[in-house]
Design a protein around this motif. Structure first.
Motif, mmCIF file in Angstrom:
data_model
loop_
_atom_site.group_PDB
_atom_site.id
_atom_site.type_symbol
_atom_site.label_atom_id
_atom_site.label_comp_id
_atom_site.label_asym_id
_atom_site.label_seq_id
_atom_site.Cartn_x
_atom_site.Cartn_y
_atom_site.Cartn_z
ATOM 1 N N LEU A 96 44.845 46.331 21.112
ATOM 2 C CA LEU A 96 45.985 46.010 19.679
ATOM 3 C C LEU A 96 46.343 47.112 18.954
ATOM 4 C CD1 LEU A 96 44.242 42.349 19.078
ATOM 5 C CD2 LEU A 96 46.699 42.890 20.020
ATOM 6 N N ASP A 97 45.120 47.818 18.650
ATOM 7 C CA ASP A 97 45.416 49.075 17.594
ATOM 8 C C ASP A 97 46.627 49.912 18.183
ATOM 9 O OD1 ASP A 97 43.500 47.939 15.944
ATOM 10 O OD2 ASP A 97 41.929 49.347 16.571
ATOM 11 N N GLU A 98 46.659 50.208 19.528
ATOM 12 C CA GLU A 98 47.555 51.082 19.894
ATOM 13 C C GLU A 98 48.802 50.351 19.906
ATOM 14 O OE1 GLU A 98 47.740 54.098 20.692
ATOM 15 O OE2 GLU A 98 45.631 54.372 21.220
ATOM 16 N N ILE A 99 48.957 49.123 19.896
ATOM 17 C CA ILE A 99 50.062 48.184 19.965
ATOM 18 C C ILE A 99 50.751 48.040 18.313
ATOM 19 C CG2 ILE A 99 51.030 45.821 20.121
ATOM 20 C CD1 ILE A 99 51.140 47.605 22.731
ATOM 21 N N TYR A 100 49.692 48.020 17.528
ATOM 22 C CA TYR A 100 50.271 47.976 16.077
ATOM 23 C C TYR A 100 50.843 49.414 15.903
ATOM 24 C CZ TYR A 100 46.464 44.374 15.843
ATOM 25 O OH TYR A 100 45.927 43.335 15.966
ATOM 26 N N ARG A 101 50.514 50.438 16.258
ATOM 27 C CA ARG A 101 51.146 51.606 16.153
ATOM 28 C C ARG A 101 52.607 52.059 16.590
ATOM 29 N NH1 ARG A 101 51.555 56.302 18.835
ATOM 30 N NH2 ARG A 101 50.305 55.702 20.716
#
Ligand SMILES: C[S@@+](CC[C@H](N)C(=O)[O-])C[C@H]1O[C@@H](n2cnc3c(N)ncnc32)[C@H](O)[C@@H]1O
Length: 307
Positions: A96-101
Motif C-alpha cells: 500500500l505504501d508503494e501504491i500511495y507513492r
C-alpha cells in the motif's frame, strides 16, 4: 518519448511502453516506477485464505451424507496466498505504501477482498488517512455452498474504493456518475411512474401495462455471478475476477487513456478490461503461468462484452 503499444511479457517496468505486463515480484518492480506515474490502482491482492485445515474439514465432510457423496471441495490452496497473521499485515502495508507513492494524488485505489482480509486493508487505509468513498459488496448468487453447514454460505466479496489523498485534502477524484447508471436500469410504469419488478406484466399500483426503462444511480450492492467458464478459456486462475466487475470499476473510476496499475494481476482481468476500454495498464504478477494466461487474454479480442 514515443511509446510503443505491442504487448509482451517483460521482467521489469518500461515507461516507454503504453502498457506493461510484467512477470516479477511486485516488490522488485515498484522502485522502477516513478512517483505519480499511475492515475489509479485497481487490484485484487492475495486474501490469505490458504493454509486451510483440510483434515478437520474432512471430519465434517464424513458426518454429512450429501457432502461425503459429492466429495467436492472448492478451497483456494496456493503458496502465494499463505501468510502468518503478522506477515500479512506487513505485506499489505508495504505494497500500500508503494501504491500511495506511485498513484497520483486523488487517484482511485480500489481493492478487492473478502471478510478474511478486507478489515485489515480498511484499517491500514484509515491509518494512512486515505479517504474511503465506498465499500462495494459483490453478491455472487451462484457462490459455492458451505460444506460444513455450521455457518452461512459466504457469497460476497468486498471492494474498498479509496482516494489517494487524506480525508481533509481529497478532491476531484474520478467518479463517472452518469456512465455508471447503465448498470442500474429499471422498469418504470409510464402512468404512475413507479419503479416495478421486471417480471410484472401489469403495474401492481395502477394496472397500466405500458412501461419504459429508466437508468438510476448505481448502488453499492452488485449482483454479478462468479467468473463464467467462457472467461477462463485461456487457462484457469483460482481467483479470477469476472470481467463485469472490473468493467464497472474501470468505467466508473477512470478516464480514457488513464494508467491503471494492478500489482497482483493474476490472469490479467484488470488489464484486459483496461485495454478494451482504452485505458493503459501496468500489470504485475510473479507467476509465469498466470502471466501467460494474461497475455493470451490480452491478445484475444473476444474477451470483453461492453454494455
Ligand atoms: C487474487 S489473485 C489476482 C487475480 C486476478 N484479479 C484475476 O482476475 O485473475 C492475486 C495474485 O497475486 C499474485 N502475487 C502474489 N504475491 C505477489 C508478489 N509479491 N508479486 C507479484 N504478484 C504476486 C499471485 O500470483 C496471484 O495471481
Amino acid at each position: 518519448m514515443t511509446r510503443t503499444s505491442i504487448i509482451k511479457i517483460s521482467d521489469n517496468f518500461d515507461k516507454s511502453k503504453h502498457n506493461n505486463l510484467i512477470c516479477n515480484d511486485a516488490f522488485k518492480v515498484f522502485s522502477s516506477i516513478p512517483n505519480g506515474f499511475a492515475d489509479h490502482c485497481i487490484t485484487d491482492p492475495p486474501y490469505n485464505i490458504s493454509g486451510y485445515d483440510f483434515k478437520k474439514e474432512i471430519g465434517w465432510l464424513k458426518s454429512n451424507k450429501y457432502w461425503s457423496e459429492q466429495k467436492n471441495f472448492n478451497k483456494i490452496e496456493e503458496s502465494w496466498d499463505k501468510f502468518s497473521n503478522g506477515d500479512y499485515e506487513k505485506f499489505t502495508k508495504l505494497w500500500l505504501d508503494e501504491i500511495y507513492r506511485i498513484v497520483k494524488p486523488n487517484g482511485n485505489i480500489i481493492i478487492f477482498g473478502s471478510y478474511h482480509n478486507i478489515y485489515k486493508i480498511g484499517y491500514l487505509l484509515q491509518r494512512a488517512d486515505r479517504k474511503i468513498i465506498n465499500s462495494v459488496v459483490w453478491y455472487k448468487r451462484n457462490a459455492f455452498p458451505n460444506i460444513t453447514q455450521r455457518m452461512l454460505c459466504e457469497s460476497t466479496e468486498h471492494i474498498i474504493w479509496a482516494v489517494n489523498e487524506t480525508n481533509k485534502k481529497a478532491k476531484n477524484w474520478t467518479f463517472n456518475y452518469n456512465e455508471l447508471k447503465k448498470y442500474n436500469t429499471v422498469k418504470e410504469c409510464s402512468k404512475c411512474k413507479k419503479v416495478i419488478d421486471s417480471e410484472y406484466k401489469f403495474c401492481p399500483h395502477c394496472g397500466n401495462n405500458i412501461f419504459h426503462t429508466k437508468k438510476l444511480q448505481l448502488r453499492n450492492l452488485w449482483n454479478i455471478p462468479s467468473t463464467p467458464s467462457g472467461e477462463k478459456r485461456h487457462g484457469k486462475h483460482p481467483s479470477q475476477k469476472p470481467i463485469e466487475m472490473l468493467e464497472r470499476l474501470i468505467v466508473g473510476g477512470t478516464k480514457k487513456d488513464d494508467i491503471i496499475i494492478d500489482p497482483f494481476a493474476g490472469s490479467g482481468t484488470t488489464a484486459v478490461v483496461a485495454k478494451n476500454l482504452d485505458r493503459k495498464f501496468i500489470a504485475i504478477d510473479n507467476n509465469k503461468e498466470y502471466c501467460k494466461i494474461a497475455l493470451n487474454r490480452l491478445k484475444d479480442g473476444h474477451q470483453q462484452q461492453i454494455i
